[in-house]
Design an enzyme around this catalytic site. Structure first.
Site, mmCIF file in Angstrom:
data_model
loop_
_atom_site.group_PDB
_atom_site.id
_atom_site.type_symbol
_atom_site.label_atom_id
_atom_site.label_comp_id
_atom_site.label_asym_id
_atom_site.label_seq_id
_atom_site.Cartn_x
_atom_site.Cartn_y
_atom_site.Cartn_z
ATOM 1 C CE LYS A 80 0.503 1.890 14.809
ATOM 2 N NZ LYS A 80 0.268 2.142 13.381
ATOM 3 C CD GLU A 100 -1.157 0.652 3.652
ATOM 4 O OE1 GLU A 100 -1.633 1.798 3.510
ATOM 5 O OE2 GLU A 100 -1.356 -0.050 4.659
#
Ligand code: PSU
Ligand code: MN
Length: 304
Positions: free
Chosen positions: A161, A26
């Site tokens: 996260k 990405e």
């Protein structure tokens, strides 16, 4: 060419035509995820790591309105140098960026979309988006989860996260029918740390096992991807208390400043990085390289 808007680099086109392994990467991680010049250095190192492990890297981005599968080093430098000035491109942004001939940094969502258009099945990144803490009020749920539910690409990440609500993220993926695999672990890794306290759906220990399961999913015509969570190597993992302190602080700041929408994730990532100094950047780089190595091996196994 199957899609009028898509451009494959010659290297990626050759590899796909010959049935050789290709790994998608990405570009939001380059423009919005890391500072310049470490972002460009890391992107090029990740590409080299994939080559060293026998696969061809396809860094995905939107350049001048063209969907690119395979960027040149100059294009990577351009995205890295412009940083957050480049539009963070999610699914809803694609039509306008293409029509206006603009640049876009692809998130997990749009990288999956363009990889699937090109015929690339395996994608390596750092972390995915998910259900944000407080989503019952903000409705902030990443488009990445919807894309995993409909687009046939395996995403190899280091978990998510804990700026996110990891429990709700797993519930959402279960509802959407996305298999969540732990690579060499029964526990969902939490990006900077190897532990989250949440279990994955299945543990797998070899690239071949991952390839078999994904082949089976494709062969059955079950829509959607597969999420592979690969824990950060022990040597680079961070102390949980340091990272959790930074995350709590960043979340509080975001709340006070009223940050919302597409700015939310980049804001939190940047604050966590600042609050933890260079340590979190070093960990981030190492976990991406670790995911690139695994992705190259899985892409090779998918070709056998
Ligand atoms: N999480 C990370 N690093 C990242 C991102 C998420 O740890 O770089 C980026 C990815 O591109 C991901 C996107 O697809 O943020 C999710 O943004 P949002 O939460 O706005 O959907
Ligand atoms: Mn969001």
């Amino acid at each position: 060419m199957l899609n009028h808007y898509l451009s494959l680099s010659p290297e990626v086109a050759d590899a796909l035509r010959d049935g050789r392994p290709v790994v998608a990467l990405e570009s939001t991680i380059i423009s919005h995820g890391m500072p310049y010049p470490q972002n460009v250095e890391t992107a090029l190192r990740v590409e080299q790591t994939i080559r060293d492990h026998g696969a061809v890297p396809a860094t995905i981005a939107i350049i001048g309105g063209r969907l690119k599968a395979g960027c040149t080093p100059e294009e990577i430098e351009h995205l890295g140098k412009k940083g957050a000035e480049v539009t963070k491109a999610s699914r809803r942004d694609l039509p306008v960026l293409v029509a206006r001939g603009m640049d876009g940094a692809t998130t997990v969502t749009t990288t999956m979309i363009i990889a699937a258009m090109a015929g690339i099945r395996v994608f390596a990144t750092g972390g995915i988006g998910g259900v944000h803490r407080g989503a019952q009020h903000s409705f902030d749920i990443s488009a990445d989860l919807e894309e995993l539910a409909k687009t046939p690409v395996m995403v190899i990440c280091a978990g998510a996260k804990s700026i996110l609500d990891l429990g709700l993220t797993l519930e959402y993926l279960e509802t959407k029918g996305v298999p969540v695999i732990g690579y060499g672990t029964d526990e969902l890794p939490a990006f900077y740390t190897r532990h989250s306290g949440f279990g994955v759906d299945y543990r797998m220990d070899t690239p071949e096992e991952l390839a078999h399961a994904f082949h089976a999913k494709l062969a059955m015509g079950l829509q959607g991807g597969m999420l592979v969570t690969n824990p950060i190597p022990e040597a680079y993992s961070m102390p949980a208390d340091i990272i959790n302190f930074a995350i709590d602080h960043a979340l509080q700041e975001a709340e006070e400043k009223g940050v919302h929408g597409k700015e939310c994730t980049p804001f939190l990532l940047a604050r966590v990085k600042d609050l933890t100094g260079g340590d979190s950047l070093a960990a981030n780089i190492e976990l991406v390289l670790n995911n690139a190595r695994l992705a190259a091996r899985v892409a090779a196994a998918m070709c056998d």
